[in-house]
Design a protein around this motif. Structure first.
Motif, PDB file in Angstrom:
ATOM      1  N   ILE A 163     -37.006  29.127 -27.431  1.00 57.90           N
ATOM      2  CA  ILE A 163     -37.811  30.347 -27.555  1.00 57.90           C
ATOM      3  C   ILE A 163     -37.614  30.964 -28.934  1.00 57.90           C
ATOM      4  O   ILE A 163     -38.573  31.404 -29.588  1.00 57.90           O
ATOM      5  CB  ILE A 163     -37.451  31.339 -26.439  1.00 57.90           C
ATOM      6  CG1 ILE A 163     -37.906  30.788 -25.079  1.00 57.90           C
ATOM      7  CG2 ILE A 163     -38.097  32.711 -26.696  1.00 57.90           C
ATOM      8  CD1 ILE A 163     -37.416  31.584 -23.895  1.00 57.90           C
ATOM      9  N   ALA A 164     -36.359  30.971 -29.401  1.00 57.97           N
ATOM     10  CA  ALA A 164     -36.081  31.504 -30.740  1.00 57.97           C
ATOM     11  C   ALA A 164     -36.808  30.695 -31.801  1.00 57.97           C
ATOM     12  O   ALA A 164     -37.399  31.254 -32.742  1.00 57.97           O
ATOM     13  CB  ALA A 164     -34.580  31.500 -31.000  1.00 57.97           C
ATOM     14  N   ILE A 165     -36.794  29.367 -31.675  1.00 56.27           N
ATOM     15  CA  ILE A 165     -37.485  28.497 -32.630  1.00 56.27           C
ATOM     16  C   ILE A 165     -38.987  28.767 -32.604  1.00 56.27           C
ATOM     17  O   ILE A 165     -39.645  28.836 -33.651  1.00 56.27           O
ATOM     18  CB  ILE A 165     -37.195  27.018 -32.314  1.00 56.27           C
ATOM     19  CG1 ILE A 165     -35.734  26.687 -32.627  1.00 56.27           C
ATOM     20  CG2 ILE A 165     -38.132  26.088 -33.090  1.00 56.27           C
ATOM     21  CD1 ILE A 165     -35.281  25.342 -32.092  1.00 56.27           C
ATOM     22  N   ALA A 166     -39.537  28.945 -31.403  1.00 51.80           N
ATOM     23  CA  ALA A 166     -40.978  29.161 -31.273  1.00 51.80           C
ATOM     24  C   ALA A 166     -41.439  30.416 -31.998  1.00 51.80           C
ATOM     25  O   ALA A 166     -42.530  30.449 -32.573  1.00 51.80           O
ATOM     26  CB  ALA A 166     -41.348  29.250 -29.788  1.00 51.80           C
ATOM     27  N   PHE A 167     -40.600  31.450 -31.989  1.00 48.27           N
ATOM     28  CA  PHE A 167     -41.005  32.718 -32.603  1.00 48.27           C
ATOM     29  C   PHE A 167     -40.578  32.846 -34.059  1.00 48.27           C
ATOM     30  O   PHE A 167     -41.093  33.713 -34.766  1.00 48.27           O
ATOM     31  CB  PHE A 167     -40.430  33.891 -31.803  1.00 48.27           C
ATOM     32  CG  PHE A 167     -41.237  34.243 -30.601  1.00 48.27           C
ATOM     33  CD1 PHE A 167     -42.316  35.113 -30.696  1.00 48.27           C
ATOM     34  CD2 PHE A 167     -40.926  33.704 -29.364  1.00 48.27           C
ATOM     35  CE1 PHE A 167     -43.074  35.441 -29.587  1.00 48.27           C
ATOM     36  CE2 PHE A 167     -41.675  34.022 -28.245  1.00 48.27           C
ATOM     37  CZ  PHE A 167     -42.754  34.893 -28.355  1.00 48.27           C
ATOM     38  N   THR A 168     -39.660  32.003 -34.518  1.00 50.60           N
ATOM     39  CA  THR A 168     -39.122  32.189 -35.866  1.00 50.60           C
ATOM     40  C   THR A 168     -40.188  32.096 -36.934  1.00 50.60           C
ATOM     41  O   THR A 168     -40.304  32.956 -37.807  1.00 50.60           O
ATOM     42  CB  THR A 168     -38.012  31.163 -36.142  1.00 50.60           C
ATOM     43  OG1 THR A 168     -36.930  31.416 -35.265  1.00 50.60           O
ATOM     44  CG2 THR A 168     -37.528  31.272 -37.580  1.00 50.60           C
ATOM     45  N   GLY A 169     -41.021  31.048 -36.894  1.00 49.12           N
ATOM     46  CA  GLY A 169     -42.055  30.896 -37.908  1.00 49.12           C
ATOM     47  C   GLY A 169     -43.034  32.031 -37.918  1.00 49.12           C
ATOM     48  O   GLY A 169     -43.419  32.550 -38.960  1.00 49.12           O
ATOM     49  N   LYS A 170     -43.406  32.474 -36.719  1.00 48.60           N
ATOM     50  CA  LYS A 170     -44.375  33.568 -36.637  1.00 48.60           C
ATOM     51  C   LYS A 170     -43.798  34.854 -37.184  1.00 48.60           C
ATOM     52  O   LYS A 170     -44.396  35.541 -38.003  1.00 48.60           O
ATOM     53  CB  LYS A 170     -44.804  33.780 -35.192  1.00 48.60           C
ATOM     54  CG  LYS A 170     -45.819  34.901 -35.057  1.00 48.60           C
ATOM     55  CD  LYS A 170     -45.873  35.471 -33.660  1.00 48.60           C
ATOM     56  CE  LYS A 170     -46.814  36.678 -33.682  1.00 48.60           C
ATOM     57  NZ  LYS A 170     -46.740  37.476 -32.486  1.00 48.60           N
TER      58      LYS A 170
END
Length: 292
Positions: A163-170
């Motif tokens: 979940i952290a990875i999914a939101f990091t780029g955004k």
């Protein structure tokens, strides 16, 4: 013996459930994540409208105000609601407070097909180990339950990481600034990291921001679900436990290191928060390691 801190639900169609369309706004009591597998839903989270569709991942935090405006009959998704304390040790290792505050302001991301499969897999794996834990507990199969708990924790950690990875780029490209309340909380934790050994009183941290204790405490509790006193004690306890278990420091040395007035006061404080005295805690941890 099961993880009752997590609620796992499959939401299908336009049913009357926790995300019922047209219901009154709900102030949620837990943190949570919703992965949309199919269909569409329009929600308002803290009075900001978002559109959930296939591939969307949405997170929310305790005390958020949630209202479902519309949802399609073919809506299908996975919802996990969790007591924040159940995942806070993992979250603390992989992110910082400012990232969490920005996530609160930007709670929706559209996943790539590959990332969607990964997040879905971890959520499904978590439920699998949750069911096994219940089964082994009911059958009193202690060894199988212990082994499953190890896998359970890995699944939990893997899910939080994804979940952290999914939101990091955004969120790295997000221009939104923190609002005033989030700045107060960020400043509190920054000051706490620097001064927790010397300063144990809430008033010190409120004074640093020229705030009344009442308003300061209200903001911290609203944004984190816990009082400033809780966070101060939790920070002190974490270091006290670490020093007891991982160093040769005496109880007296630890009490002085953490700026308690006396060893006796520290011992009573520690027991009030953990249910056992410092040396009793150390012995219990040492015994557990020998039995593993």
């Amino acid at each position: 013996m099961t993880d009752e801190s997590v609620v796992y639900e499959r939401l299908r169609g336009n049913m009357q459930d926790v995300l019922a369309a047209g219901a009154e706004p709900l102030r949620v009591g837990r943190a949570g994540v919703f992965l949309c597998l199919n269909g569409v839903a329009e929600i308002e989270l803290d009075h900001v409208r978002y559109r959930l569709e296939t591939g969307s991942l949405c997170v929310y935090f305790p005390y958020s105000v949630l209202e479902v405006k519309r949802r399609s009959n073919d809506l299908d998704g996975l919802l996990m609601a969790v007591d924040l304390e159940a995942v806070s040790p993992i979250v603390a290792r992989i992110t910082d407070l400012e990232e969490l505050l920005r996530l609160r302001q930007n709670p929706l991301v559209r996943l790539t097909p590959e990332m969607h499969r990964v997040v879905h897999g971890y959520m499904t794996l978590y439920q699998h180990h949750q069911k096994l834990a219940e089964r082994y507990a009911a059958e009193q199969q202690r060894r199988l339950w212990q082994l499953n708990q190890l896998q359970f924790e890995r699944a939990k950690e893997g899910l939080v990481l994804q979940i952290a990875i999914a939101f990091t780029g955004k969120n790295a490209s997000t221009k939104n600034s923190l609002n005033r309340k989030d700045e107060i909380v960020r400043n509190f934790f920054q000051a706490l990291r620097q001064h927790y050994r010397a300063e144990h009183e809430v008033g010190y941290y409120a004074d640093k921001q020229c705030l009344s204790m009442r308003y300061f405490s209200f903001v911290v509790r609203e944004r984190t679900t816990q009082t400033p006193s809780y966070w101060i004690a939790n920070t002190l306890l974490n270091e006290a436990r670490q020093l007891l278990v991982e160093t040769d420091k005496t109880v007296k040395e630890i009490s002085e290191h953490l700026n308690f007035p006396t060893q006796s006061y520290f011992g009573k404080w520690f027991k009030a928060h953990t249910g056992m005295g410092p040396m009793e805690y150390k012995r219990s941890v040492d015994k557990g390691k020998r039995e593993e």
